[in-house]
Scaffold this motif. Structure first.
Motif, PDB file in Angstrom:
ATOM      1  N   ILE A 133       0.886  -1.169   0.000  1.00 38.95           N
ATOM      2  CA  ILE A 133       0.000   0.000   0.000  1.00 38.95           C
ATOM      3  C   ILE A 133       0.922   1.217   0.000  1.00 38.95           C
ATOM      4  N   LYS A 134       0.825   2.030  -1.062  1.00 33.27           N
ATOM      5  CA  LYS A 134       1.823   3.065  -1.345  1.00 33.27           C
ATOM      6  C   LYS A 134       1.548   4.361  -0.560  1.00 33.27           C
ATOM      7  N   PRO A 135       2.526   5.277  -0.554  1.00 32.12           N
ATOM      8  CA  PRO A 135       2.405   6.499   0.264  1.00 32.12           C
ATOM      9  C   PRO A 135       1.179   7.369  -0.048  1.00 32.12           C
ATOM     10  N   PHE A 179      14.235  -2.460  -4.547  1.00 29.01           N
ATOM     11  CA  PHE A 179      12.980  -3.161  -4.804  1.00 29.01           C
ATOM     12  C   PHE A 179      12.558  -3.001  -6.261  1.00 29.01           C
ATOM     13  N   TYR A 180      12.753  -1.800  -6.798  1.00 26.15           N
ATOM     14  CA  TYR A 180      12.334  -1.501  -8.171  1.00 26.15           C
ATOM     15  C   TYR A 180      13.504  -1.552  -9.151  1.00 26.15           C
ATOM     16  N   ALA A 181      14.585  -2.275  -8.817  1.00 25.26           N
ATOM     17  CA  ALA A 181      15.788  -2.327  -9.665  1.00 25.26           C
ATOM     18  C   ALA A 181      15.477  -2.732 -11.101  1.00 25.26           C
ATOM     19  N   VAL A 182      14.456  -3.592 -11.280  1.00 21.90           N
ATOM     20  CA  VAL A 182      14.070  -4.029 -12.634  1.00 21.90           C
ATOM     21  C   VAL A 182      13.664  -2.842 -13.525  1.00 21.90           C
ATOM     22  N   HIS A 183      13.252  -1.738 -12.906  1.00 23.77           N
ATOM     23  CA  HIS A 183      12.835  -0.553 -13.676  1.00 23.77           C
ATOM     24  C   HIS A 183      13.940   0.506 -13.792  1.00 23.77           C
ATOM     25  N   LYS A 184      15.182   0.163 -13.418  1.00 22.93           N
ATOM     26  CA  LYS A 184      16.260   1.148 -13.302  1.00 22.93           C
ATOM     27  C   LYS A 184      16.487   1.968 -14.570  1.00 22.93           C
ATOM     28  N   GLU A 185      16.296   1.341 -15.731  1.00 25.77           N
ATOM     29  CA  GLU A 185      16.543   2.062 -16.992  1.00 25.77           C
ATOM     30  C   GLU A 185      15.324   2.849 -17.483  1.00 25.77           C
ATOM     31  N   ARG A 186      14.197   2.724 -16.779  1.00 25.21           N
ATOM     32  CA  ARG A 186      12.979   3.393 -17.241  1.00 25.21           C
ATOM     33  C   ARG A 186      13.015   4.873 -16.896  1.00 25.21           C
ATOM     34  N   PRO A 187      12.383   5.717 -17.734  1.00 26.00           N
ATOM     35  CA  PRO A 187      12.426   7.164 -17.483  1.00 26.00           C
ATOM     36  C   PRO A 187      11.760   7.569 -16.169  1.00 26.00           C
ATOM     37  N   PHE A 188      10.845   6.721 -15.657  1.00 23.86           N
ATOM     38  CA  PHE A 188      10.125   7.091 -14.436  1.00 23.86           C
ATOM     39  C   PHE A 188      10.793   6.595 -13.158  1.00 23.86           C
ATOM     40  N   TYR A 189      11.976   5.957 -13.283  1.00 20.29           N
ATOM     41  CA  TYR A 189      12.584   5.292 -12.118  1.00 20.29           C
ATOM     42  C   TYR A 189      12.888   6.248 -10.961  1.00 20.29           C
ATOM     43  N   ASP A 221      11.714   9.259 -10.249  1.00 19.96           N
ATOM     44  CA  ASP A 221      10.473   9.776  -9.655  1.00 19.96           C
ATOM     45  C   ASP A 221       9.771   8.707  -8.824  1.00 19.96           C
ATOM     46  N   LEU A 222       9.794   7.475  -9.333  1.00 18.97           N
ATOM     47  CA  LEU A 222       9.139   6.370  -8.612  1.00 18.97           C
ATOM     48  C   LEU A 222       9.797   6.156  -7.254  1.00 18.97           C
ATOM     49  N   VAL A 223      11.139   6.150  -7.225  1.00 19.58           N
ATOM     50  CA  VAL A 223      11.839   5.963  -5.952  1.00 19.58           C
ATOM     51  C   VAL A 223      11.525   7.128  -5.002  1.00 19.58           C
ATOM     52  N   ALA A 231      -5.636  -1.973 -13.670  1.00 15.02           N
ATOM     53  CA  ALA A 231      -4.504  -1.576 -14.509  1.00 15.02           C
ATOM     54  C   ALA A 231      -3.611  -0.559 -13.803  1.00 15.02           C
ATOM     55  N   THR A 232      -2.307  -0.591 -14.148  1.00 12.17           N
ATOM     56  CA  THR A 232      -1.331   0.334 -13.563  1.00 12.17           C
ATOM     57  C   THR A 232      -1.804   1.781 -13.669  1.00 12.17           C
ATOM     58  N   ASP A 233      -2.322   2.134 -14.845  1.00 14.29           N
ATOM     59  CA  ASP A 233      -2.846   3.488 -15.065  1.00 14.29           C
ATOM     60  C   ASP A 233      -4.309   3.526 -14.633  1.00 14.29           C
ATOM     61  N   ILE A 258      -9.201  -1.302  -7.115  1.00 12.51           N
ATOM     62  CA  ILE A 258      -8.577  -0.392  -6.146  1.00 12.51           C
ATOM     63  C   ILE A 258      -8.037   0.848  -6.840  1.00 12.51           C
ATOM     64  N   ARG A 259      -7.347   0.646  -7.971  1.00 11.66           N
ATOM     65  CA  ARG A 259      -6.728   1.810  -8.624  1.00 11.66           C
ATOM     66  C   ARG A 259      -7.775   2.729  -9.228  1.00 11.66           C
ATOM     67  N   ALA A 260      -8.856   2.182  -9.786  1.00 15.81           N
ATOM     68  CA  ALA A 260      -9.923   3.053 -10.308  1.00 15.81           C
ATOM     69  C   ALA A 260     -10.547   3.870  -9.177  1.00 15.81           C
ATOM     70  N   ALA A 282       1.310   7.519  -8.587  1.00 16.90           N
ATOM     71  CA  ALA A 282       0.699   7.426  -7.255  1.00 16.90           C
ATOM     72  C   ALA A 282      -0.552   6.559  -7.382  1.00 16.90           C
ATOM     73  N   ASN A 283      -0.311   5.242  -7.645  1.00 14.06           N
ATOM     74  CA  ASN A 283      -1.418   4.351  -7.986  1.00 14.06           C
ATOM     75  C   ASN A 283      -1.801   3.413  -6.848  1.00 14.06           C
ATOM     76  N   SER A 284      -1.521   3.846  -5.619  1.00 11.80           N
ATOM     77  CA  SER A 284      -2.082   3.296  -4.363  1.00 11.80           C
ATOM     78  C   SER A 284      -1.577   1.918  -3.941  1.00 11.80           C
ATOM     79  N   VAL A 285      -1.307   1.033  -4.902  1.00 14.32           N
ATOM     80  CA  VAL A 285      -0.880  -0.328  -4.545  1.00 14.32           C
ATOM     81  C   VAL A 285       0.133  -0.870  -5.550  1.00 14.32           C
ATOM     82  N   HIS A 286       0.981  -1.744  -5.055  1.00 13.90           N
ATOM     83  CA  HIS A 286       1.839  -2.582  -5.894  1.00 13.90           C
ATOM     84  C   HIS A 286       1.469  -4.031  -5.625  1.00 13.90           C
ATOM     85  N   GLY A 287       1.525  -4.863  -6.649  1.00 19.45           N
ATOM     86  CA  GLY A 287       1.366  -6.306  -6.456  1.00 19.45           C
ATOM     87  C   GLY A 287       2.309  -7.061  -7.364  1.00 19.45           C
TER      88      GLY A 287
HETATM   89  P1  CMP Z   1       3.991  -0.806  -9.788  1.00 17.77           P
HETATM   90  O1  CMP Z   1       2.999  -1.873 -10.097  1.00 17.77           O
HETATM   91  O2  CMP Z   1       4.416  -0.664  -8.379  1.00 17.77           O
HETATM   92  O3  CMP Z   1       5.292  -1.031 -10.689  1.00 17.77           O
HETATM   93  C1  CMP Z   1       6.116   0.032 -11.134  1.00 17.77           C
HETATM   94  C2  CMP Z   1       5.578   1.378 -10.768  1.00 17.77           C
HETATM   95  O4  CMP Z   1       6.125   2.463 -11.480  1.00 17.77           O
HETATM   96  C3  CMP Z   1       4.097   1.436 -11.102  1.00 17.77           C
HETATM   97  O5  CMP Z   1       3.355   0.611 -10.247  1.00 17.77           O
HETATM   98  C4  CMP Z   1       3.849   2.940 -10.955  1.00 17.77           C
HETATM   99  O6  CMP Z   1       3.712   3.334  -9.602  1.00 17.77           O
HETATM  100  C5  CMP Z   1       5.176   3.539 -11.454  1.00 17.77           C
HETATM  101  N1  CMP Z   1       5.085   4.157 -12.769  1.00 17.77           N
HETATM  102  C6  CMP Z   1       5.227   5.468 -13.009  1.00 17.77           C
HETATM  103  N2  CMP Z   1       5.126   5.740 -14.298  1.00 17.77           N
HETATM  104  C7  CMP Z   1       4.908   4.576 -14.926  1.00 17.77           C
HETATM  105  C8  CMP Z   1       4.704   4.212 -16.307  1.00 17.77           C
HETATM  106  N3  CMP Z   1       4.721   5.097 -17.278  1.00 17.77           N
HETATM  107  N4  CMP Z   1       4.499   2.903 -16.582  1.00 17.77           N
HETATM  108  C9  CMP Z   1       4.506   1.978 -15.593  1.00 17.77           C
HETATM  109  N5  CMP Z   1       4.690   2.275 -14.268  1.00 17.77           N
HETATM  110  C10 CMP Z   1       4.879   3.558 -13.952  1.00 17.77           C
END
Ligand code: CMP
Length: 139
Positions: free
Chosen positions: A9-11, A49-59, A61-63, A91-93, A102-104, A112-117
């Motif tokens: 459950i996210k911040p 925890f989110y190392a798999v996303h290290k190369e992503r543009p949102f990394y 900000d996510l941290v 969905a993530t978005d 939950i996310r809707a 800021a999508n409330s939960v990770h799973g």
């Molecule tokens: P989560 O399921 O925790 O996995 C990666 C997280 O990155 C995601 O939820 C979102 O909180 C965040 N994030 C931010 N921007 C994006 C994006 N464009 N695509 C995917 N995840 C994103």
């Protein structure tokens, strides 16, 4: 089969006092909360925890977001827990999430999508051991 998955459950959600409402969604879906702790992640923990996303543009900000307040990390257990949790999260978005999820209902944005799973049984095992010792999980 009975499975376990890691949930966070996210911040954005802890800040708005939504822990109980989100937990009720899990329990109503047949997921049992078999371990749970509220914690303030360090930058190193959130980054690892989110190392798999290290190369992503949102990394970065996510941290920053994930350390912006307390999170609640939890182990959910039940039949097909990984898929079931992904169903109830939506969905993530949040704009693409189905209405009952939950996310809707609760998410503020794609970040800021409330939960990770966890997204697979294999990742669930790794993510659970990132936060919990087996002795802390009490079915
Ligand atoms: P989560 O399921 O925790 O996995 C990666 C997280 O990155 C995601 O939820 C979102 O909180 C965040 N994030 C931010 N921007 C994006 C994006 N464009 N695509 C995917 N995840 C994103």
């Amino acid at each position: 089969a009975k499975e376990r998955t890691l949930s966070i459950i996210k911040p954005d959600a802890t800040r708005r006092n939504l822990t109980g409402k989100i937990n009720a969604v899990f329990e109503d879906a047949g997921l049992s909360i078999v371990a749970q702790k509220r914690m303030q992640l360090t930058p190193a923990q959130a980054g690892a925890f989110y190392a798999v996303h290290k190369e992503r543009p949102f990394y970065n900000d996510l941290v920053s977001f994930m350390i912006s307040g307390p999170v609640v990390v939890q182990v959910l257990e039940g039949e097909n827990a990984v898929a079931k949790n992904r169903d109830v999260m939506g969905a993530t978005d949040p704009k693409k999430a189905e209405a009952h999820t939950i996310r809707a209902q609760f998410a503020e944005s794609i970040e800021a999508n409330s939960v990770h799973g966890s997204d697979s049984a294999e990742n669930a095992a790794n993510e659970i051991s990132f936060f919990f010792a087996e002795t802390e999980i009490l079915p």
